[in-house]
Design a protein around this motif. Structure first.
Motif, PDB file in Angstrom:
ATOM      1  N   TRP A 111      59.257  16.622  30.765  1.00 27.29           N
ATOM      2  CA  TRP A 111      59.662  17.108  32.297  1.00 27.29           C
ATOM      3  C   TRP A 111      60.297  15.889  32.738  1.00 27.29           C
ATOM      4  O   TRP A 111      59.600  14.717  32.681  1.00 27.29           O
ATOM      5  N   ARG A 112      60.908  15.772  32.610  1.00 31.36           N
ATOM      6  CA  ARG A 112      62.680  14.589  33.126  1.00 31.36           C
ATOM      7  C   ARG A 112      63.381  14.805  33.699  1.00 31.36           C
ATOM      8  O   ARG A 112      63.895  16.427  33.477  1.00 31.36           O
ATOM      9  N   LEU A 113      64.539  14.263  34.008  1.00 30.44           N
ATOM     10  CA  LEU A 113      65.568  14.533  34.290  1.00 30.44           C
ATOM     11  C   LEU A 113      66.835  14.043  33.588  1.00 30.44           C
ATOM     12  O   LEU A 113      66.655  13.821  32.525  1.00 30.44           O
ATOM     13  N   PRO A 114      68.018  15.027  33.535  1.00 32.71           N
ATOM     14  CA  PRO A 114      68.932  14.961  33.147  1.00 32.71           C
ATOM     15  C   PRO A 114      70.096  13.383  32.969  1.00 32.71           C
ATOM     16  O   PRO A 114      70.035  13.178  33.853  1.00 32.71           O
ATOM     17  N   PRO A 115      70.971  13.096  31.745  1.00 36.32           N
ATOM     18  CA  PRO A 115      71.158  12.308  31.825  1.00 36.32           C
ATOM     19  C   PRO A 115      72.002  12.199  33.465  1.00 36.32           C
ATOM     20  O   PRO A 115      72.732  12.913  33.701  1.00 36.32           O
ATOM     21  N   ILE A 116      72.075  11.591  34.478  1.00 39.19           N
ATOM     22  CA  ILE A 116      73.208  11.047  35.300  1.00 39.19           C
ATOM     23  C   ILE A 116      74.958  11.895  35.267  1.00 39.19           C
ATOM     24  O   ILE A 116      75.215  12.222  35.959  1.00 39.19           O
ATOM     25  N   GLU A 117      75.348  11.891  33.832  1.00 37.62           N
ATOM     26  CA  GLU A 117      76.336  12.016  34.683  1.00 37.62           C
ATOM     27  C   GLU A 117      76.373  13.683  34.363  1.00 37.62           C
ATOM     28  O   GLU A 117      77.228  14.194  34.928  1.00 37.62           O
ATOM     29  N   LEU A 118      75.354  14.753  34.398  1.00 36.34           N
ATOM     30  CA  LEU A 118      74.693  15.731  34.359  1.00 36.34           C
ATOM     31  C   LEU A 118      74.639  16.224  35.925  1.00 36.34           C
ATOM     32  O   LEU A 118      74.272  16.867  36.335  1.00 36.34           O
ATOM     33  N   GLU A 119      75.281  14.897  36.875  1.00 32.19           N
ATOM     34  CA  GLU A 119      74.386  15.436  38.127  1.00 32.19           C
ATOM     35  C   GLU A 119      75.846  16.427  38.974  1.00 32.19           C
ATOM     36  O   GLU A 119      76.713  16.895  38.690  1.00 32.19           O
ATOM     37  N   TRP A 120      74.341  17.430  39.684  1.00 32.57           N
ATOM     38  CA  TRP A 120      75.553  19.179  39.564  1.00 32.57           C
ATOM     39  C   TRP A 120      75.055  19.141  41.117  1.00 32.57           C
ATOM     40  O   TRP A 120      75.336  19.928  42.037  1.00 32.57           O
TER      41      TRP A 120
END
Ligand code: HEC
Ligand code: HEC
Length: 193
Positions: A111-120
């Protein structure tokens, strides 16, 4: 003469198909994008697809809008909370079904967050569209690779079938994978604004 005419009529559609290259019209591509955005703007996706503050969200879990993850959790630069409290402390890696309401969800991946550029989170349809079609801002993916990610990612599968009474976006993994492929064939159109 009558026979020649009949032959011409019969041959016409076949000829037309050969000459015209199959192409998805822009309108169909834009309609596919609208359906894609409906999914990517759903809290089951945006709760993880957050920006550089690295604060996961708890929206659509019964706590109201704009609700950040409890217990002061941040994902840090590592996106897994390695520098503070690791996500895996509570979100274990397991293929078991999620059945207990308000328990930390688990999937068969870390479980983790996606890279910052994939901010939605809180981004407009036009912003996410422009971000998604450009490998510079979509984690280096071609459209085919995006389709493959959607078909194989444990995060996406969980988002459509989160269990434990959680709401899910409309459609299925196959629907969004097909829509992204369609949008790609239409030339990844985006509306301005
Ligand atoms: C638990 C967090 C989490 C959730 C929930 C989540 N994602 Fe992601 N997503 C990620 C991570 C992490 C990546 C980066 C690629 C990877 O490590 O698999 C990613 C990347 C992506 C990508 C780009 C592919 C790439 O190679 O980076 C797409 C498209 C995507 N997610 C779609 C979705 C959709 C659609 C949903 C909701 C149905 C969703 N995600 C829910 C964590 C999440
Ligand atoms: C101390 C335990 C704990 C830690 C550590 C933790 N979480 Fe959570 N997380 C939870 C609980 C509990 C829930 C479920 C909340 C609910 O449903 O009411 C949750 C839910 C979530 C959700 C919302 C899922 C949904 O249904 O949309 C996201 C996103 C999330 N966590 C991301 C993270 C990330 C990323 C990390 C690491 C940086 C992390 N969490 C660390 C306990 C934790």
């Amino acid at each position: 003469m009558r026979l020649v005419f009949a032959l011409m009529v019969a041959a016409a559609p076949a000829l037309a198909q050969e000459v015209v290259t199959p192409q998805i019209p822009r309108e169909e591509g834009l309609a596919a994008w609208d359906r894609i955005f409906e999914v990517t703007s759903h809290p089951r996706c945006t709760n993880c697809h957050v920006g550089d503050a690295g604060i996961p969200m708890w929206e659509a879990l019964g706590y109201g809008e704009e609700r950040v993850h409890g217990m002061g959790i941040v994902a840090d630069d590592s996106r897994i909370g390695a520098e503070s409290v690791p996500c895996r402390t509570c979100h274990v890696t397991s293929a078991r079904a999620n059945t207990v309401p308000h328990a930390p969800p688990h999937i068969d991946d870390a479980w983790r967050l996606p890279p910052i550029e994939l901010e939605w989170l809180d981004k407009s349809s036009a912003e996410v569209c422009a971000q998604m079609r450009d490998p510079e801002t979509n984690d280096g993916n071609t459209i085919a690779e995006l389709v493959e990610h959607l078909q194989t990612s444990a995060f996406v599968a969980w988002g459509f079938d989160p269990g434990a009474g959680r709401s899910a976006p409309t459609g299925t993994v196959e629907d969004i994978a097909r829509d992204v492929a369609l949008w790609g064939e239409a030339g990844t159109p985006c509306v301005e604004g």
